[in-house]
Each structure stands twice: as structure tokens, then as C-alpha cells.
Design a protein around this motif. Structure first.
Motif, PDB file in Angstrom:
ATOM      1  N   TRP A 325       0.441  13.106 -14.477  1.00  0.00           N
ATOM      2  CA  TRP A 325      -0.537  13.542 -13.480  1.00  0.00           C
ATOM      3  C   TRP A 325      -0.538  12.635 -12.254  1.00  0.00           C
ATOM      4  N   GLN A 326      -0.314  11.363 -12.473  1.00  0.00           N
ATOM      5  CA  GLN A 326      -0.169  10.412 -11.371  1.00  0.00           C
ATOM      6  C   GLN A 326      -1.374  10.400 -10.421  1.00  0.00           C
ATOM      7  N   VAL A 327      -2.531  10.124 -10.988  1.00  0.00           N
ATOM      8  CA  VAL A 327      -3.724   9.875 -10.180  1.00  0.00           C
ATOM      9  C   VAL A 327      -4.258   8.496 -10.552  1.00  0.00           C
ATOM     10  N   GLY A 328      -4.329   7.621  -9.555  1.00  0.00           N
ATOM     11  CA  GLY A 328      -4.882   6.288  -9.755  1.00  0.00           C
ATOM     12  C   GLY A 328      -5.961   6.027  -8.729  1.00  0.00           C
ATOM     13  N   TRP A 329      -6.543   4.827  -8.788  1.00  0.00           N
ATOM     14  CA  TRP A 329      -7.599   4.523  -7.818  1.00  0.00           C
ATOM     15  C   TRP A 329      -7.792   3.027  -7.640  1.00  0.00           C
ATOM     16  N   CYS A 330      -8.401   2.694  -6.535  1.00  0.00           N
ATOM     17  CA  CYS A 330      -8.836   1.334  -6.221  1.00  0.00           C
ATOM     18  C   CYS A 330     -10.354   1.362  -6.056  1.00  0.00           C
ATOM     19  N   ILE A 331     -11.022   0.383  -6.630  1.00  0.00           N
ATOM     20  CA  ILE A 331     -12.462   0.219  -6.479  1.00  0.00           C
ATOM     21  C   ILE A 331     -12.702  -1.188  -5.932  1.00  0.00           C
ATOM     22  N   GLY A 332     -13.506  -1.304  -4.884  1.00  0.00           N
ATOM     23  CA  GLY A 332     -13.767  -2.623  -4.343  1.00  0.00           C
ATOM     24  C   GLY A 332     -14.686  -2.566  -3.142  1.00  0.00           C
ATOM     25  N   PRO A 333     -14.978  -3.723  -2.555  1.00  0.00           N
ATOM     26  CA  PRO A 333     -15.863  -3.762  -1.386  1.00  0.00           C
ATOM     27  C   PRO A 333     -15.219  -3.071  -0.191  1.00  0.00           C
ATOM     28  N   GLU A 334     -16.033  -2.555   0.692  1.00  0.00           N
ATOM     29  CA  GLU A 334     -15.526  -1.804   1.840  1.00  0.00           C
ATOM     30  C   GLU A 334     -14.548  -2.617   2.673  1.00  0.00           C
ATOM     31  N   LYS A 335     -14.773  -3.917   2.789  1.00  0.00           N
ATOM     32  CA  LYS A 335     -13.898  -4.741   3.624  1.00  0.00           C
ATOM     33  C   LYS A 335     -12.457  -4.755   3.104  1.00  0.00           C
ATOM     34  N   LEU A 336     -12.269  -4.532   1.800  1.00  0.00           N
ATOM     35  CA  LEU A 336     -10.920  -4.473   1.221  1.00  0.00           C
ATOM     36  C   LEU A 336     -10.406  -3.038   1.121  1.00  0.00           C
ATOM     37  N   ILE A 337     -11.278  -2.106   0.773  1.00  0.00           N
ATOM     38  CA  ILE A 337     -10.858  -0.714   0.573  1.00  0.00           C
ATOM     39  C   ILE A 337     -10.591  -0.019   1.903  1.00  0.00           C
ATOM     40  N   SER A 338     -11.270  -0.416   2.962  1.00  0.00           N
ATOM     41  CA  SER A 338     -11.083   0.256   4.263  1.00  0.00           C
ATOM     42  C   SER A 338      -9.646   0.148   4.760  1.00  0.00           C
ATOM     43  N   SER A 339      -8.984  -0.978   4.473  1.00  0.00           N
ATOM     44  CA  SER A 339      -7.585  -1.134   4.885  1.00  0.00           C
ATOM     45  C   SER A 339      -6.678  -0.182   4.107  1.00  0.00           C
ATOM     46  N   ILE A 340      -7.005   0.041   2.835  1.00  0.00           N
ATOM     47  CA  ILE A 340      -6.240   0.997   2.036  1.00  0.00           C
ATOM     48  C   ILE A 340      -6.469   2.408   2.562  1.00  0.00           C
ATOM     49  N   HIS A 341      -7.705   2.734   2.901  1.00  0.00           N
ATOM     50  CA  HIS A 341      -7.997   4.038   3.516  1.00  0.00           C
ATOM     51  C   HIS A 341      -7.168   4.238   4.782  1.00  0.00           C
ATOM     52  N   ARG A 342      -7.042   3.193   5.549  1.00  0.00           N
ATOM     53  CA  ARG A 342      -6.302   3.300   6.820  1.00  0.00           C
ATOM     54  C   ARG A 342      -4.817   3.530   6.582  1.00  0.00           C
ATOM     55  N   LEU A 343      -4.284   2.947   5.528  1.00  0.00           N
ATOM     56  CA  LEU A 343      -2.852   3.054   5.259  1.00  0.00           C
ATOM     57  C   LEU A 343      -2.478   4.347   4.544  1.00  0.00           C
ATOM     58  N   LEU A 344      -3.403   4.891   3.765  1.00  0.00           N
ATOM     59  CA  LEU A 344      -3.113   6.053   2.928  1.00  0.00           C
ATOM     60  C   LEU A 344      -2.446   7.228   3.647  1.00  0.00           C
ATOM     61  N   PRO A 345      -2.949   7.697   4.805  1.00  0.00           N
ATOM     62  CA  PRO A 345      -2.334   8.889   5.412  1.00  0.00           C
ATOM     63  C   PRO A 345      -0.900   8.689   5.858  1.00  0.00           C
ATOM     64  N   TYR A 346      -0.451   7.430   5.958  1.00  0.00           N
ATOM     65  CA  TYR A 346       0.931   7.165   6.370  1.00  0.00           C
ATOM     66  C   TYR A 346       1.862   7.019   5.165  1.00  0.00           C
ATOM     67  N   VAL A 347       1.278   7.051   3.965  1.00  0.00           N
ATOM     68  CA  VAL A 347       2.079   6.985   2.747  1.00  0.00           C
ATOM     69  C   VAL A 347       2.225   8.378   2.146  1.00  0.00           C
ATOM     70  N   GLN A 348       1.115   9.050   1.954  1.00  0.00           N
ATOM     71  CA  GLN A 348       1.089  10.482   1.669  1.00  0.00           C
ATOM     72  C   GLN A 348      -0.278  10.976   2.111  1.00  0.00           C
ATOM     73  N   PHE A 349      -0.378  12.240   2.486  1.00  0.00           N
ATOM     74  CA  PHE A 349      -1.653  12.697   3.040  1.00  0.00           C
ATOM     75  C   PHE A 349      -2.755  12.652   2.000  1.00  0.00           C
ATOM     76  N   CYS A 350      -2.436  13.053   0.767  1.00  0.00           N
ATOM     77  CA  CYS A 350      -3.429  12.968  -0.306  1.00  0.00           C
ATOM     78  C   CYS A 350      -2.724  13.125  -1.646  1.00  0.00           C
ATOM     79  N   ALA A 351      -3.351  12.611  -2.693  1.00  0.00           N
ATOM     80  CA  ALA A 351      -2.886  12.897  -4.048  1.00  0.00           C
ATOM     81  C   ALA A 351      -3.203  14.361  -4.349  1.00  0.00           C
ATOM     82  N   SER A 352      -2.560  14.904  -5.361  1.00  0.00           N
ATOM     83  CA  SER A 352      -2.700  16.317  -5.694  1.00  0.00           C
ATOM     84  C   SER A 352      -4.176  16.721  -5.826  1.00  0.00           C
TER      85      SER A 352
END
Length: 571
Positions: A325-352
Motif C-alpha cells: 500500500w505504501q502509505v507512511g507519515w511524519c508526525i511532529g511540530p509545525e516548525k519541522l513538518i512545514s518543511s516536509i509539506h513544502r518539499l512534498l509537491p516536488y517529490v510526488q503530488f500526493c500519495a494514493s
């Protein structure tokens, strides 16, 4: 840099990126751009891009996974205890959730969803982790959905690491970590876990021992360059559960390293704690006592002061037997997760979208009574405990040592088995230190030689320990005594493995006539007894070597459970 004695100007590689052609005044009619004369072009063809260069170049050669993948294909009859994925169907409620999501005409999750995570899934996860961590988690700013836990780790490292930064890895380690650190431009720094042997005064192995983290080893490794510490508990490959005290060592080291240091806590096996810490230890899991949602598991981010410095990584694949199925996640404070949010659309638009929706529905149903247990997670623990002991019995009877799970906490679905003296003596001498470019140092040390011999000659596939150690320590022999075997397999696969294991050094002279018990007695195995004291048809037996050629060949039979629920539903 110009060499006047040459007919062409020689320039630095960095400068050559911006020069399309170079001419020398004496040979102005000779251009050296293009394939004919541009040496930098040839170099780039050989090296590849920056990511490939960081992995050591294009021609990295075969690995343990390509080598044993090849052996698996060449020997399909072998019982495969190598790769860590369940070889059975998911629970029926999980399959039902997928079917319902796919056929939901109201919401129709067949198009793109929110890049940072499907709303129903992030809300579900935020609710669960709010309970896990004892604080309110914002689903939109403190959760990120990824394509599996591997991508969650990849994105976390990419958003944290700069060239020259160091990342602490506890050794042995899940081998994917090393190259992900290198891809981010970081430098892996290995902190060896200390192996505590369990032997008697004669040097005979009593059990598989245990692995511990010594605080001094961690403190000696940290510096102002330490940007991250990767923690994996329950641990692959050893099955170790880091104690509360060990996690406090890590928390202290994180603070001592400086404000830049972040812990990446890989918790994909948190629902498979088959041997929880004893009650006195379990009460230290969180401030209010044992973790009732994931018994025996400590979320590192729940430690005092660690929420702001931790990205918790997990996935659904191991828990629900859906690694595809290949669904994973990151949980953490906004100051760390916001950078992952910013990078996500350049890796793939979304998981299934469909898979995310199916998982959100499955998580709700998993809390309901299941197969005679109060919830699915209790059933999962019971199932893996039984399978662990089925395989442990066979390993012990064959001459391996396994952890004493009455004493040593354990989780995940691997046994890091220690090679016994009789097993080591049975390996054909010509296989030891044979040339093999895939092996560390180019030679087959004991762990590799044993695993290759077993799949080629004995009908069982397992993984040598060496890829879970740094190359330097593997060459030194740190991994020689161990192999990794997976018990996330059907009873039939474990039965076939048990038969093969018993033939390694006993062959037709094994002395066992009976079956390895897979019922209630399977969990009664006394793992602390030297090989081989296993339950055979519910009775204690000992394996004795005999020279009677007419001794009956051992028969290994498994007392079967009822078929899996999902198999009944989908046949």
C-alpha cells in the motif's frame, strides 16, 4: 588552470560546466567540446549526477539484496525467511475498507487529494497520536503523509541535512538509513550497540543474548556537527526494544549536541511488541504508566522536552500486512513538518487517494473486537508471538541461539539468530572467505557463507548480518556470528523452514521424531536453554547426534490454526 605545454587548455571540472568549447591559439582549428575532446563530459557520463555520486558512482556493484534476490529466483523451492513482508492476505476488514473506498460514489477518491495528506487520514492520525503523545496534534500542520515510511525518512533527512552534517546510526542498523543519509549530503556516524553474550563457564551459548546502548558510546559520537539521530524501536534487525533509560540517554545526547539536533524516530513496528518490557519497566513508558494503546512501546516524542525535537515516522504496511500500500507519515511540530509539506509537491503530488481513504477507515475498525480479542492489535501480537516461537523452536533445535524472550523484550518480526558452534562447523570450508563481489570486502565471511549455503543446498533463505553493519566492522568480523530470519510467514513456510533447519548439521541423524508445535505449546519454549530444547508435540525433547545410519529421518509437522479470515472471505 592552463597547461601551456598541452595542445589544449585543461580546466577545472567546476569551471568546465560553464564552458562550451575551448581553443588553443596554436591549434585554433581544433575544438574540444562534445564527446571527442571534452574530458569533463566523459567524466560526467561515468559519474552520473550528484545523487549517484553521493552513493559512490553509477557502477556500485551488486548488493546483498540483489545477490539473495537472485538466489531466491534460482531456488524458488526454498523456504523464504529473507525479506520482511507477510506472505498472507490482509485482514478482511482492511480489504473491505479498500473495496468500499474504491466504490464510494459520494466522495469518489480517484483523483488527487491534498498534497500533505488526505483529510480523513490526517484527522484520524492526529486523533490517535494526540492520545499516544498526550498532547493535541494539529492534523493540518503537524502531520504529513508520504509514500511509505522510507519516503517519510527521505524527506525528513532532505529537509534537515546540509553537506558536512553528521547523522547518528545505532549499529546494527536498517541498511536503508546509510544511503539515505548520504543522498542528503550527510555523513553517517555509527554508534555500536553492545552485544551481551549469554554463555556458561564452558563458553557454550545459552541464548541469543541481547543488545544494549551504552551512554558513553553515544556521548563519544556526538558533536556540534550532529544534525540528527535515527532511532528505530522496535529495532530492525535485532528486534530490540530500546528501554526508557536508553531513550533518556538519546534525549540527553540530543540536547548536548546542540539546538540543531533532531531525532528521527522510526516506529513502524510499534504494534508488534511480542515480548513487552516487564511491568516495572512498562510503567515507565509514559508518565501515567504503561502505554495502553501500544503496550510495551515508548513514543520517543513523549519524553520530556522531546516533542519539539522529534519527527515520528511510521506506516501501515507492517501493522495491517499491506506493505504494497505504501502509505507512511511524519508526525511532529509545525516548525519541522512545514518543511516536509513544502518539499512534498516536488517529490510526488500526493500519495494514493484511495489507499489513504482505505487506511483511514481501517484504523477505525482496528479498534473494534477482532477474532476473539478486544481489538485487532491484540490479535496481531498474539499471532506474531506464536509464529515467533514456532521459528525459535526450529532454530534452537537446529543449533542456533535466539534471545530469551522470557527475559529480553522483543518486537518486530525478525529474529537475529546467533550461529552455534555445530552450525559453524557444518559450513563447508571452501565456502568461507570465498570471493563474492556482493559481500563486504569481496569475500564471504561466516554469516554470508552460511546463508548462501543454506539457500543453495538446504532449502532455506535467510539474510546474512553483514549488510546491517558498517563495512569496516563487517570486515572486522562483527557480523560473523549472526543471521536475520523473518517469521512474518505462513505456518506452511515456517514448517518448510523447520524441516530445512533440522537438516543443517543433524541431517538424517537428528534424533527428533515429531513435529514442531505451533499451538499453545509453541509459546512455552524455554529460549534460555542451549540448543536444542524445543517443544516437540508438546513435550520437551533434546536433539542428540547419533551415528546410526538407519535412524528415522525427522518429520516436522505443524499443528495448523484455522485458515486466515481474509483467505476465507476472498477465496
Amino acid at each position: 588552470v592552463v597547461d601551456s605545454s598541452s595542445s589544449a587548455n585543461v580546466i577545472s571540472r567546476r569551471t568546465s560546466r560553464y564552458v562550451s568549447s575551448i581553443t588553443n591559439s596554436a591549434t585554433s582549428d581544433e575544438t574540444i567540446n562534445g564527446d571527442e575532446g571534452d574530458s569533463s563530459s566523459a567524466e560526467y557520463k561515468e559519474e552520473g549526477g550528484e545523487a549517484i555520486r553521493r552513493l559512490g558512482g553509477i557502477e556500485t556493484g551488486p548488493t546483498v539484496w540483489t545477490e539473495f534476490g537472485r538466489l531466491s529466483m534460482e531456488h524458488p523451492e526454498a523456504a523464504n525467511l529473507g525479506q520482511g513482508f507477510p506472505d498472507w492476505l490482509p485482514p478482511k476488514f482492511v480489504v473491505d475498507s479498500l473495496a468500499e473506498a474504491a466504490l464510494d460514489i459520494t466522495h469518489g477518491p480517484h483523483q488527487y487529494t491534498r498534497t500533505a495528506g488526505h483529510p480523513s487520514l490526517v484527522k484520524c492520525l492526529a486523533g490517535r497520536y494526540s492520545k499516544h503523545l498526550g498532547k493535541e496534534i494539529d492534523p493540518m500542520s503537524e502531520v504529513a503523509i508520504t509514500v511509505g515510511a522510507s519516503q517519510a525518512l527521505y524527506l525528513s533527512l532532505q529537509t534537515l541535512i546540509r553537506p558536512g552534517d553528521e547523522v547518528i546510526l545505532f549499529e546494527p542498523f536498517f541498511d536503508l538509513y546509510v544511503n539515505q543519509v548520504k543522498l542528503a549530503g550527510g555523513t553517517p556516524v555509527f554508534v555500536p550497540l553492545t552485544y551481551i553474550q549469554d554463555e556458561d563457564e564452558n563458553g557454550d551459548v545459552l541464548s541469543g543474548g541481547e543488545w544494549i546502548l551504552e551512554e558513553k558510546n553515544l556521548q563519544n559520537a556526538i558533536s556540534s556537527k550532529t544534525r540528527s539521530i535515527i532511532l528505530n524501536s522496535p529495532h530492525n534487525p535485532t528486534g530490540k526494544i530500546f528501554t526508557r533509560t536508553e531513550m533518556e540517554y538519546i534525549a540527553k545526547a540530543t540536547v548536548d549536541a546542540g539546538p540543531q539536533c533532531v531525532v528521527l524516530s522510526d516506529e513502524v513496528y510499534k504494534y508488534i511488541v511480542h515480548s513487552p518490557p516487564k511491568q516495572e519497566d512498562a510503567e515507565l513508558i509514559d508518565g501515567s504508566g504503561a502505554n495502553k494503546i501500544c503496550p510495551g512501546h515508548c513514543h520517543f516524542a513523549s519524553l520530556p522536552g522531546m516533542w519539539d525535537r522529534t519527527i515520528t515516522i511510521s506506516s501501515a504496511g507492517k501493522t495491517f500486512s499491506v506493505t504494497g500500500w505504501q502509505v507512511g507519515w511524519c508526525i511532529g511540530p509545525e516548525k519541522l513538518i512545514s518543511s516536509i509539506h513544502r518539499l512534498l509537491p516536488y517529490v510526488q503530488f500526493c500519495a494514493s487517494t484511495i489507499i489513504q481513504e482505505a487506511l483511514a477507515r481501517s484504523l477505525v475498525r482496528a479498534d473494534e473486537p477482532y477474532e476473539g480479542h478486544s481489538n485487532y492489535y491484540e490479535y496481531l501480537k498474539s499471532k506474531y508471538t506464536r509464529k515467533r516461537d514456532m521459528l525459535a523452536n526450529a532454530l534452537l533445535a537446529a543449533g542456533f541461539a535466539v534471545p530469551d524472550y522470557d527475559v529480553t523484550p522483543g518486537g518486530g518480526f525478525f529474529i537475529f539468530a546467533r550461529i552455534g558452534k555445530d552450525i559453524a562447523a557444518a559450513i563447508p570450508p571452501e565456502r568461507i572467505n570465498a570471493k563474492n563481489v556482493a559481500a563486504p570486502g569481496g569475500i564471504t565471511r561466516q554469516d554470508w557463507a552460511l546463508c548462501q549455503w543454506m539457500v543453495e543446498e538446504k532449502g532455506i533463505l535467510s539474510i546474512p548480518a553483514s549488510p546491517f553493519f558498517s563495512k569496516e566492522r563487517a570486515v572486522e568480523g562483527a557480523s560473523d556470528q549472526f543471521i536475520r530470519v523473518a517469521f512474518c510467514k505462513t505456518d506452511e513456510t515456517i514448517e518448510a523452514a523447520a524441516e530445512a533447519l533440522l537438516q543443517i548439521c543433524h541431517g538424517d541423524n537428528c534424533g527428533i521424531d515429531g513435529g514442531i508445535d505451533s499451538g499453545e505449546n509453541a509459546s512455552e519454549v524455554k529460549n534460555g536453554v542451549p540448543h536444542p530444547a524445543a517443544k516437540v508435540n508438546g513435550e520437551d525433547v533434546s536433539v542428540s547426534n547419533t551415528e546410526n545410519e538407519d535412524e528415522k529421518k525427522p518429520e516436522v509437522t505443524i499443528l495448523k490454526e484455522e485458515p486466515e479470515t481474509a483467505e476465507i472471505a476472498l477465496e
